[in-house]
Design an enzyme around this catalytic site. Sequence first.
Site, PDB file in Angstrom:
ATOM      1  N   GLU A 166       9.414  21.719 -11.313  1.00  0.00           N
ATOM      2  CA  GLU A 166       9.707  21.376 -12.705  1.00  0.00           C
ATOM      3  C   GLU A 166      10.763  20.288 -12.895  1.00  0.00           C
ATOM      4  OE1 GLU A 166      10.649  25.048 -14.742  1.00  0.00           O
ATOM      5  OE2 GLU A 166       8.605  25.771 -14.587  1.00  0.00           O
ATOM      6  N   GLU A 353       3.372  29.262 -11.230  1.00  0.00           N
ATOM      7  CA  GLU A 353       4.154  30.287 -11.950  1.00  0.00           C
ATOM      8  C   GLU A 353       3.429  30.651 -13.236  1.00  0.00           C
ATOM      9  OE1 GLU A 353       8.301  29.425 -12.823  1.00  0.00           O
ATOM     10  OE2 GLU A 353       8.588  28.597 -10.831  1.00  0.00           O
TER      11      GLU A 353
HETATM   12  C1  FCB Z   1      10.577  28.495 -14.805  1.00  0.00           C
HETATM   13  C2  FCB Z   1      11.378  28.456 -13.532  1.00  0.00           C
HETATM   14  C3  FCB Z   1      11.574  29.790 -12.866  1.00  0.00           C
HETATM   15  C4  FCB Z   1      11.807  30.889 -13.872  1.00  0.00           C
HETATM   16  C5  FCB Z   1      10.760  30.846 -14.958  1.00  0.00           C
HETATM   17  C6  FCB Z   1      10.888  31.950 -15.970  1.00  0.00           C
HETATM   18  O1  FCB Z   1      10.918  27.415 -15.607  1.00  0.00           O
HETATM   19  O2  FCB Z   1      10.752  27.598 -12.606  1.00  0.00           O
HETATM   20  O3  FCB Z   1      12.614  29.666 -11.938  1.00  0.00           O
HETATM   21  O4  FCB Z   1      13.090  30.835 -14.351  1.00  0.00           O
HETATM   22  O5  FCB Z   1      10.802  29.615 -15.612  1.00  0.00           O
END
Ligand code: FCB
Length: 446
Positions: A166, A353
């Site tokens: 990110e 994620e």
């Molecule tokens: C993302 C992050 C991860 C976590 C999630 C909820 O932005 O990559 O580390 O904090 O959000």
Amino acid sequence: MEKKRFPQDFIWGAATASYQIEGASKKDGKGDSIWDTFTLGKGNISDGTNGDVACDHYHKYLEDIAILKELNIQSYRFSVAWPRIFPEGFGKVNQKGLDFYQRLVDSLLEAGVSPAVTLYHWDLPQKLQDIGGWENRDTISYFEEYAQQMFQALGDRVSMWITHNEPWVVSINGNFFGAHAPGKKDFPTALLVAHHLLVSHGKVVQNYRQQNQKGKIGITLNLSPTYPYSDSQEDKKAAVLEDGFLNRWFLDPLFRSAYPKDMLELYQPYSDFSFIKNDDMEVISTPIDFLGINYYSCNVIQYDESNEFKTKHVIRENVGVTDMNWAIYPSGIYDIIERINREYTTKDIYITENGAAFPDIIEKDGRVHDQKRIDYLEKHFSYLHKAIEKGLPLKGYYLWSLMDNFEWGFGFSKRFGIVHIDYQTLKRTIKESGYWYQKVIANHSL
Ligand code: FCB
């Protein structure tokens, strides 16, 4: 209802990040990271906590791997703490730090879990921040040195590498909103940082290729489909800008070798972009093997005169939200995969994620009945299934997160895990969502 089947070779994983789980912040020669520093700042973390101990995964990794195995999880995405390897940022390697990740990878493989390694999930060595951090172009070569070290150490056993997690959050949250380390509030700095992150990504991909490594390498972006609140021209324009700010600013350089024109124009008052050197754009767009997408929610955007960039986030009525106050919008996961495939790249896509925070508690029966998380996951999984049915190259999914952990500016107040952590005793309790996931994986179906 008919069962939704997933391909046998679809990868079901779970994800974490070093600073959020490891603890042992001063152990075995580890240097400080910018998060060790940032958490000391008054008011930076809503509950006043830090990652000094966190889940103590550094000592409890075997217990955590046993849970991965029990839950049938096929791949584990974790990140390496750069200051464990290079306490000074570069130069002398800290063997004990390296040994930890050797043990972790070996134990994962023994348990039949394949490791997916993120090189940078936000814990920059403080020593590098002291000399400018990601604003300093030299940090690109320090990142290359560190990545090189990790490829040498683990390249024979790790087949999936992610350069950055990110870069939008790193640059914008860390340098424009000031909500993350290093806590700056300056848009031109954020643009500079974003550029250096992207160049460092491209360089590391090139180095990986030169070494004839056998695995795959890519990058993870936080992407959200961006919808206008209404049909008005103003809202539509605002949504296009928000898309440029969040999504296209990273996608265009990676896949089209150029920053988006409309955004360059918009950002002109903030930068002359002289930080873009000769072949930077070519380096950034070095072909990758896959794109990692982190998807949590969508963006609904309204025109807002009072805002610097004239955009405002709104949550529609009747939309459920998680404990982060993020709208629950499952079809967005399909929309973003479909769009990437259509507009940017036909390469493999992984959801690196996805998940939800809810205020889970251990109930009288000793279990965590997190039905809301199960609902969230089930709905998102059905859109993953749709993506596969439509022939989109979605190859795997990593649930955020294996366990409750240090949620950055929110400290331990937000629980994303499918495993509950008691922060007093560090006891692990598998939540109902964990057992639900275990079954999905075993059956390859919803
Ligand atoms: C993302 C992050 C991860 C976590 C999630 C909820 O932005 O990559 O580390 O904090 O959000």
